[in-house]
Design an enzyme around this catalytic site. Structure first.
Site, PDB file in Angstrom:
ATOM      1  N   ASP A   1       0.846  -1.203   0.000  1.00 48.42           N
ATOM      2  CA  ASP A   1       0.000   0.000   0.000  1.00 48.42           C
ATOM      3  C   ASP A   1       0.879   1.249   0.000  1.00 48.42           C
ATOM      4  O   ASP A   1       2.085   1.172   0.287  1.00 48.42           O
ATOM      5  CB  ASP A   1      -0.982  -0.006   1.175  1.00 48.42           C
ATOM      6  CG  ASP A   1      -0.360  -0.430   2.494  1.00 48.42           C
ATOM      7  OD1 ASP A   1       0.886  -0.432   2.607  1.00 48.42           O
ATOM      8  OD2 ASP A   1      -1.114  -0.753   3.419  1.00 48.42           O
TER       9      ASP A   1
ATOM     10  N   ASN B   1      -9.397  -1.503  13.547  1.00 50.58           N
ATOM     11  CA  ASN B   1     -10.734  -1.648  12.946  1.00 50.58           C
ATOM     12  C   ASN B   1     -10.811  -2.873  12.037  1.00 50.58           C
ATOM     13  O   ASN B   1     -11.774  -3.036  11.297  1.00 50.58           O
ATOM     14  CB  ASN B   1     -11.120  -0.375  12.176  1.00 50.58           C
ATOM     15  CG  ASN B   1     -10.215  -0.121  10.974  1.00 50.58           C
ATOM     16  OD1 ASN B   1      -9.287  -0.890  10.719  1.00 50.58           O
ATOM     17  ND2 ASN B   1     -10.474   0.948  10.238  1.00 50.58           N
TER      18      ASN B   1
ATOM     19  N   HIS C   1      -8.700  -3.560   9.548  1.00 47.62           N
ATOM     20  CA  HIS C   1      -8.184  -3.393   8.185  1.00 47.62           C
ATOM     21  C   HIS C   1      -6.908  -4.193   7.979  1.00 47.62           C
ATOM     22  O   HIS C   1      -6.170  -4.493   8.911  1.00 47.62           O
ATOM     23  CB  HIS C   1      -8.012  -1.909   7.806  1.00 47.62           C
ATOM     24  CG  HIS C   1      -6.823  -1.217   8.401  1.00 47.62           C
ATOM     25  ND1 HIS C   1      -6.865   0.065   8.873  1.00 47.62           N
ATOM     26  CD2 HIS C   1      -5.526  -1.612   8.590  1.00 47.62           C
ATOM     27  CE1 HIS C   1      -5.670   0.407   9.309  1.00 47.62           C
ATOM     28  NE2 HIS C   1      -4.844  -0.588   9.148  1.00 47.62           N
TER      29      HIS C   1
ATOM     30  N   GLU D   1     -10.164  -0.962   4.077  1.00 44.74           N
ATOM     31  CA  GLU D   1     -10.895  -0.551   5.277  1.00 44.74           C
ATOM     32  C   GLU D   1     -12.236  -1.285   5.369  1.00 44.74           C
ATOM     33  O   GLU D   1     -12.702  -1.860   4.378  1.00 44.74           O
ATOM     34  CB  GLU D   1     -11.146   0.970   5.224  1.00 44.74           C
ATOM     35  CG  GLU D   1      -9.877   1.808   5.203  1.00 44.74           C
ATOM     36  CD  GLU D   1      -9.154   1.905   6.554  1.00 44.74           C
ATOM     37  OE1 GLU D   1      -9.502   1.151   7.492  1.00 44.74           O
ATOM     38  OE2 GLU D   1      -8.239   2.737   6.663  1.00 44.74           O
TER      39      GLU D   1
END
Ligand code: F6R
Length: 236
Positions: free
Chosen positions: A65, A131, A133, A138
């Site tokens: 990423d 969260n 991810h 996401e």
């Protein structure tokens, strides 16, 4: 096939165990392995261990990423970070990296085209966000997506700003599930009790885009390498 779980006593041990598992995997192959590696705090002890093997390992690096819209020489680029931490010290020259300054849709098309030339990826190493991810996929991301331009969740962006001590872009490119599913082996790295809930949801919760890491329940050959804090909700 249930995941293999390797339990680390502390961060240093986590680095050592991850490095040993990584080297075992790389050395099992007679060909040069293709490897996706994450940035972040979690892999730092692993990368510190790996640097001691300078000159003794080689692999093809595939970026996971990257922020979009940074100047090419910005020190905050993930590609620069991973070069400093791992690739330069190990003299890894075969690198597929993302261009933060490119036109985003052209860059996504270039990444998809490059990644589609890989029938498999030998090893994908991932961290996990609080969260759920992975990479910068996401919550809410379609499990069928390929590499994409994404907006970071507010909590991810806050964590990244805190890491760099400055504002960073909100948009990024990330490999998608289509690419990550090509892994022959996946390592999921987690450290600390702050990751316990996300890790639990990933492996014991529903397989749902609301927890991107839960796609790992559909994969074979997954190894969780974590400390007792991160594993504190696991029934082990
Ligand atoms: C970064 C990446 C992210 C991180 C995750 C955990 O390249 O892929 O998914 O792995 O945000 O970050 P740390 O390790 O800093 O807690």
């Amino acid at each position: 096939m249930p995941p293999r779980i390797l339990i680390a006593q502390d961060e240093t041990d986590h680095g050592r165990i991850t490095c040993d598992a990584f080297l075992d995997f790389i050395h099992q192959s007679s060909m040069r392995c293709s490897v996706v590696l994450p940035t972040g705090n979690t892999p730092l002890p692993f990368y510190a261990e790996l640097r001691a093997h300078q000159g003794k390992i080689d692999f093809s690096f595939l970026q996971l990423d990257e922020y979009m819209g940074c100047a090419p020489h910005s020190e905050t680029l993930f590609s620069k970070w991973i070069a400093r931490e791992v690739l330069d010290p190990l003299h890894i020259t075969d690198r597929f990296t993302f261009n933060s300054a490119a036109d985003p849709s052209e860059e996504v098309a270039r990444i998809r085209a490059h990644m589609s030339s890989f029938p498999t990826i030998d090893l994908v190493v991932l961290g996990i966000g609080q969260n759920g991810h992975i990479g910068l996929l996401e919550p809410g991301t379609d499990f069928n997506c390929a590499a994409s331009l994404v907006e970071m969740a507010e909590s991810t962006w806050d964590a990244n700003c805190a890491y760099w001590g400055q504002d960073i872009p909100r948009s990024a490119v990330t490999l998608g599930f289509q690419e990550l599913r090509k892994a022959r082996q996946t390592f999921m790295l987690a450290l600390g009790v702050s990751k316990a809930e996300a890790l639990y949801r990933a492996f014991y919760g529903d397989v749902t885009p609301e927890c991107p890491a839960s796609y790992l329940q559909t994969m074979n050959n997954v190894t969780i390498i974590a400390d007792r804090g991160a594993l504190s909700l696991f029934p082990i």
